[in-house]
Design a protein around this motif. Structure first.
Motif, short mmCIF file in Angstrom:
data_model
loop_
_atom_site.label_atom_id
_atom_site.label_comp_id
_atom_site.label_asym_id
_atom_site.label_seq_id
_atom_site.Cartn_x
_atom_site.Cartn_y
_atom_site.Cartn_z
N ALA A 146 -1.53 -23.13 8.20
CA ALA A 146 -1.03 -21.98 7.44
C ALA A 146 -1.92 -21.74 6.22
O ALA A 146 -2.42 -22.69 5.61
N ASN A 147 -2.10 -20.47 5.87
CA ASN A 147 -2.91 -20.09 4.71
C ASN A 147 -1.98 -19.88 3.51
O ASN A 147 -1.26 -18.89 3.45
N LYS A 148 -2.02 -20.80 2.57
CA LYS A 148 -1.13 -20.70 1.40
C LYS A 148 -1.68 -19.77 0.34
O LYS A 148 -0.94 -19.00 -0.28
N ASN A 149 -2.97 -19.86 0.08
CA ASN A 149 -3.56 -19.17 -1.06
C ASN A 149 -5.06 -19.12 -0.86
O ASN A 149 -5.62 -19.88 -0.07
N GLN A 150 -5.72 -18.22 -1.57
CA GLN A 150 -7.17 -18.13 -1.46
C GLN A 150 -7.76 -17.49 -2.71
O GLN A 150 -7.08 -16.75 -3.43
N GLN A 151 -9.01 -17.80 -2.94
CA GLN A 151 -9.76 -17.24 -4.06
C GLN A 151 -11.07 -16.69 -3.51
O GLN A 151 -11.81 -17.41 -2.84
N VAL A 152 -11.34 -15.45 -3.81
CA VAL A 152 -12.51 -14.76 -3.25
C VAL A 152 -13.53 -14.56 -4.36
O VAL A 152 -13.23 -13.95 -5.39
N SER A 154 -17.98 -13.74 -5.12
CA SER A 154 -18.96 -12.77 -4.65
C SER A 154 -19.65 -13.21 -3.37
O SER A 154 -19.96 -12.39 -2.51
N ASN A 155 -19.90 -14.51 -3.19
CA ASN A 155 -20.62 -15.00 -2.02
C ASN A 155 -19.80 -15.94 -1.14
O ASN A 155 -20.29 -16.35 -0.08
N PHE A 156 -18.61 -16.30 -1.56
CA PHE A 156 -17.83 -17.24 -0.76
C PHE A 156 -16.35 -17.09 -1.07
O PHE A 156 -15.95 -16.44 -2.05
N THR A 157 -15.56 -17.68 -0.20
CA THR A 157 -14.11 -17.66 -0.33
C THR A 157 -13.58 -19.09 -0.23
O THR A 157 -14.06 -19.88 0.60
N VAL A 158 -12.61 -19.42 -1.06
CA VAL A 158 -11.95 -20.72 -1.02
C VAL A 158 -10.52 -20.50 -0.55
O VAL A 158 -9.77 -19.74 -1.17
N ARG A 159 -10.17 -21.15 0.56
CA ARG A 159 -8.82 -21.03 1.11
C ARG A 159 -8.10 -22.38 1.02
O ARG A 159 -8.67 -23.42 1.34
N ASP A 300 -3.27 -12.10 -1.92
CA ASP A 300 -3.79 -10.87 -1.33
C ASP A 300 -4.69 -11.23 -0.16
O ASP A 300 -5.91 -11.26 -0.25
N TYR A 301 -4.08 -11.52 0.99
CA TYR A 301 -4.85 -12.02 2.13
C TYR A 301 -5.74 -10.96 2.73
O TYR A 301 -6.69 -11.26 3.41
N GLY A 302 -5.44 -9.70 2.52
CA GLY A 302 -6.23 -8.64 3.14
C GLY A 302 -7.67 -8.63 2.69
O GLY A 302 -8.54 -8.13 3.40
N SER A 303 -7.98 -9.21 1.55
CA SER A 303 -9.35 -9.16 1.03
C SER A 303 -10.24 -10.22 1.64
O SER A 303 -11.41 -10.26 1.35
N SER A 304 -9.69 -11.09 2.47
CA SER A 304 -10.48 -12.20 3.02
C SER A 304 -11.12 -11.86 4.35
O SER A 304 -11.61 -12.73 5.04
N SER A 305 -11.12 -10.59 4.72
CA SER A 305 -11.67 -10.23 6.02
C SER A 305 -13.18 -10.17 6.03
O SER A 305 -13.79 -9.86 7.03
N ASP A 306 -13.81 -10.45 4.87
CA ASP A 306 -15.27 -10.54 4.79
C ASP A 306 -15.93 -9.24 5.19
O ASP A 306 -17.00 -9.22 5.79
N ASP A 307 -15.32 -8.11 4.84
CA ASP A 307 -15.89 -6.83 5.21
C ASP A 307 -17.21 -6.57 4.52
O ASP A 307 -18.07 -5.87 5.04
N ASN A 308 -17.41 -7.13 3.33
CA ASN A 308 -18.61 -6.84 2.56
C ASN A 308 -19.50 -8.06 2.44
O ASN A 308 -20.19 -8.25 1.45
#
Length: 454
Positions: A146-152, A154-159, A300-308
């Motif tokens: 399960a994904n509890k939290n994440q930090q996005v 500029s170049n990487f994401t921490v989940r 805000d999980y929607g921002s982790s889709s790595d669109d950019n």
């Protein structure tokens, strides 16, 4: 050590010696007589993403439960640096459950992901972790993530993920560090951007020997993963003032997993990142990552889709890296043979099982579809319809003429046949009459001569 690294880079740049240096490493490692027979077993072949990337038998990670203990993963042990890593391929759909089973059994505290799910329209890794709030369950091995939290950034994401053992009910927190700006067979935007990511991983204390080995993967688990491990190890040697050579360190790593560092660019980038990291130790440069840089965090999980993920971030490039980047561009322009060590991943081979529900969050990474053809102009429609009607009428008239011609021919033939029959019938009475006359005459003559004879 920093000056020595800089002089090595400068010499190889000046003499265009990177290709020769890379080939020497390849040839030396090719002479290693290390078996990998487990990967070639018929039951294990479907668990390999690529035919030519296999773990060695002597240090492959073995699953502790289940009928088959095989997973394409290698335990990297470097006692001099007090470091252990698990290098593995990007999970397949049928091995994602084995992946989390390995993380659990090896007591790993972190997963370092260095690839995107889809790159250049090719599936490089299964969607083995949840992007939203809905957990993923792997019934084959009995784990739920399960994904509890994440930090996005500029170049990487921490989940921050919760890994639950459905059999025992126990839950552990696993931190996933996902570098989203590292192109396939390429290198990061700059050494500073990569070191920023490496320092973020190090600061969470997930690489230390007090926890299980961190699981590091890209698509094949040898190119980008090898670069990450090589830079981390060499920076530890510098920190501890241990004599080392980058080439020897890489060759020791290649004794534990084949093909580490896939391209000349990755090799040169490793040297540059090590030199840059060494300078950072002496300059007392503060951690580049700060809360102000954070683009998003929380739920805000929607921002982790790595669109950019492919967008450039010039703010990340330090002033000290411009010289290195300029040399890289010059070297690339002069040498076009830098990718001779690319394995079959370049050919676009994909995950053998890739259902659509696993990649729906990555559709933006696929190449755009061609635009639909423009509709016909309105003014051309009546003309097109008229032409069609005219052709239809002509075709019908032609069919009627042909039918009439055939009918006339048939009538003429019947008339000829009738005339022949009539001619034969006209002579018939004469034939019959002649025959009767001859018969009567013959009978009369017979009786006449008979009577005379008596």
């Amino acid at each position: 050590m920093t000056k020595n690294m800089d002089s090595i880079i400068k010499e190889l740049d000046t003499t265009m010696g990177w290709d020769r240096h890379f080939r020497e490493i390849k040839l030396t490692a090719a002479a290693y007589d290390l078996s990998h027979s487990a990967a070639k077993q018929p039951d294990n072949k479907p668990r390999n993403r690529y035919r030519d990337v296999s773990p060695f038998d002597h240090n492959r990670v073995k699953l502790l439960t289940g009928e088959n203990d095989y997973i394409n993963a290698s335990l990297i042990d470097m006692p001099k640096a007090d470091r252990k890593y698990i290098l593995t391929q990007g999970p397949l759909n049928q091995t994602s459950g084995h992946f989390w089973q390995m993380v659990w059994e090896q007591k790993s505290a972190a997963v370092v992901m260095l690839n995107k799910i889809i790159e250049k329209g090719t599936l490089k890794c299964s969607q083995y972790y949840p992007l939203g709030t809905e957990p993923l369950q792997f019934t084959d091995t009995g784990f739920t993530i399960a994904n509890k939290n994440q930090q996005v950034y500029s170049n990487f994401t921490v989940r921050y993920l919760d890994l639950r053992n459905d059999i025992t009910g126990e839950t552990r927190e696993i931190i996933q560090f996902h570098y989203t700006a590292w192109p396939d067979f390429g290198v990061p935007e700059s050494p500073a951007a990569f070191l920023n990511f490496l320092n973020c991983v190090r600061d969470r204390d997930v690489l230390k020997s007090s926890v299980g080995p961190a699981v590091i993967h890209c698509s094949a688990g040898i190119g980008r993963s090898g670069t990450f491990v090589l830079v981390d190890l060499c920076l530890i040697f510098i920190e501890k003032d241990i004599d080392f050579e980058v080439k020897d360190t890489l060759l020791r790593l290649r004794r534990q997993r084949m093909g580490l560092i896939q391209t000349v660019d990755q090799l040169r980038f490793s040297y540059c990142a090590i030199a840059e990291g060494a300078r950072g130790m002496t300059d007392d440069t503060p951690d580049v990552v700060s809360s102000e840089e954070r683009e998003d965090s929380g739920s805000d999980y929607g921002s982790s889709s790595d669109d950019n993920q492919d967008e450039e971030n010039p703010q990340e490039n330090g002033k000290n890296n411009h010289h290195d980047e300029e040399n890289t561009r010059k070297r690339r322009a002069q040498d076009k043979s830098q990718h001779e060590d690319m394995h079959d991943e370049k050919k676009g081979r994909q995950d053998p099982i890739a259902p659509a529900d696993n990649i729906h969050d990555r559709l933006d990474d696929l190449p755009p579809l061609p635009p639909p053809p423009p509709p016909p102009r309105k003014e051309s429609l009546p003309e097109s319809n008229n032409n069609t009607d005219a052709n239809l009428r002509k075709r019908k008239a032609s069919d009627r003429q042909e039918a009439l011609k055939n009918h006339v021919t048939e009538i003429k033939q019947k008339m000829k046949d009738s005339e022949k029959r009539n001619k034969r019938h006209a002579w018939l009475p004469y034939f019959v009459g002649g025959a009767v006359l001859i018969t009567v005459c013959s009978a009369a003559a017979y009786y006449f001569y008979k009577g005379v004879g008596e």
